[in-house]
Scaffold this active site. Structure first.
Site, PDB file in Angstrom:
ATOM      1  N   GLU A   1     -20.248 -28.204-104.965  1.00  0.00           N
ATOM      2  CA  GLU A   1     -20.017 -29.653-103.538  1.00  0.00           C
ATOM      3  C   GLU A   1     -21.455 -29.432-103.181  1.00  0.00           C
ATOM      4  OE1 GLU A   1     -17.444 -27.625-101.102  1.00  0.00           O
ATOM      5  OE2 GLU A   1     -17.981 -25.438-101.181  1.00  0.00           O
TER       6      GLU A   1
ATOM      7  N   ARG B   1      -4.649 -23.276 -92.700  1.00  0.00           N
ATOM      8  CA  ARG B   1      -5.816 -22.984 -93.432  1.00  0.00           C
ATOM      9  C   ARG B   1      -7.021 -22.341 -91.869  1.00  0.00           C
ATOM     10  NH1 ARG B   1     -10.275 -27.373 -96.026  1.00  0.00           N
ATOM     11  NH2 ARG B   1     -11.304 -27.726 -93.537  1.00  0.00           N
TER      12      ARG B   1
ATOM     13  N   LYS C   1     -13.059 -20.482 -94.572  1.00  0.00           N
ATOM     14  CA  LYS C   1     -13.777 -21.705 -93.534  1.00  0.00           C
ATOM     15  C   LYS C   1     -14.679 -20.496 -92.042  1.00  0.00           C
ATOM     16  CE  LYS C   1     -13.633 -26.196 -91.863  1.00  0.00           C
ATOM     17  NZ  LYS C   1     -15.663 -26.385 -92.704  1.00  0.00           N
TER      18      LYS C   1
END
Ligand code: PMP
Length: 293
Positions: A182, A50, A149
């Protein structure tokens, strides 16, 4: 504490970066938060993959191979003699000038901090969490995809501040169109029962603007294994209010039961049976499914 910084382990007091680092000036960089459990690193490959995906999207070339970075994570734990730990792995664009231009940043900065895990209070897991929906909407993926991210977490921090101002620890963020996305650092799930059918485990689809959490993916797989009907569906606040159970997932938080949202009691108002079962299954997995260091 020893911190890995650009090829060396240095004392924490010497682990400093330039004020011209674009990670600091612009949030131009990517990161991962990784957990180890009793000498096993959980889902390390997934975190490294990721990190490379986030970096690829922002056209940041990580100056190391995946294998070398895996080694950095392992070494960080060994050097600091940590068994149950949290590892923060960060790659920034590096030092540049005061302009945005990433081409001026020649060398990315790479660092890794391994520290004792700061566990959330036990009470949170036993009694469950109360959430509030906040006005700050989750970034639209078309503008800034939450799959990256990145070091720029202001969207999440603004939501967190709103929750704190209202006397809550965590916030639910909605999408531009009002669907549940979220929380500020965790994914959200609900459990519902359809008449005559089994239990459903539902979480919002990533296209609505949520990070594809590694704990999220793990819990979905555990759900399938325990014969839950696992789905990614658009969810409204109404769906959450009327769910049997709600919980949050994240690397640091693991699985946190939610018992109240915007003043509405969820289910019985206590952590539910399915959530508890998933917590147990997750715990079990962390004992066996990991990379030794
Ligand atoms: N959503 C956001 C916005 C996050 O920052 C995180 C990670 N802290 C998560 C969800 C959970 O992801 P993971 O399970 O991979 O830790």
């Amino acid at each position: 504490m020893k911190v890995y910084l650009n090829g060396k382990f240095v004392d924490r007091s010497k682990a400093v970066v330039s004020v011209f680092d674009h990670g600091l000036l612009y949030g131009d960089g990517v990161f991962e938060g990784i957990r180890s459990y009793d000498g096993l690193i959980f889902k390390l490959k997934e975190h490294i993959d990721r990190l490379f995906e986030s970096a690829h999207t922002i056209m940041l070339k990580i100056p190391m191979s995946k294998a070398a970075l895996i080694d950095v994570v392992k070494q960080s734990l060994r050097v600091n003699r940590l068994h149950d730990a949290y590892i923060r792995l960060v790659v920034t664009r590096g030092e540049g000038d005061l302009g945005l231009d990433p081409r001026k940043c020649a060398d990315p900065t790479v660092f890794a901090i391994a520290d004792r895990i700061e566990l959330y209070p036990k009470r949170l897991y036993e009694q469950g969490l109360e959430l509030i929906t906040v006005a700050t909407q989750r970034n639209v993926p078309e503008a800034l995809n939450p799959q990256i991210k990145s070091l720029n977490y202001l969207n999440n921090i603004l939501a967190k501040i709103e929750a704190i101002n209202a006397g809550f620890e965590e916030a639910i963020m909605l999408s531009h169109s009002g669907y549940v996305t979220e929380c500020t650092g965790e994914n959200i799930f609900l459990i519902s029962s359809a008449a005559g059918k089994g239990k459903r485990l539902v979480t919002p689809p990533t296209y609505i603007g949520v990070l594809r959490g590694i704990t999220r993916q793990t819990v979905m797989a555990l759900g399938r294994r325990t014969r839950l009907d696992v789905r990614e569906d658009l969810l409204t606040r109404h769906d959450l209010f009327n769910a049997d159970e709600v919980f949050l997932t994240g690397t640091a938080a693991e699985i946190v039961p939610v018992v109240k949202i915007d003043g509405r009691m969820i289910g019985s108002g206590k952590p539910g049976a399915v959530t508890k079962k998933l917590q147990q299954a997750f715990r079990q997995l962390t004992k066996t499914d990991g990379i030794k260091y």
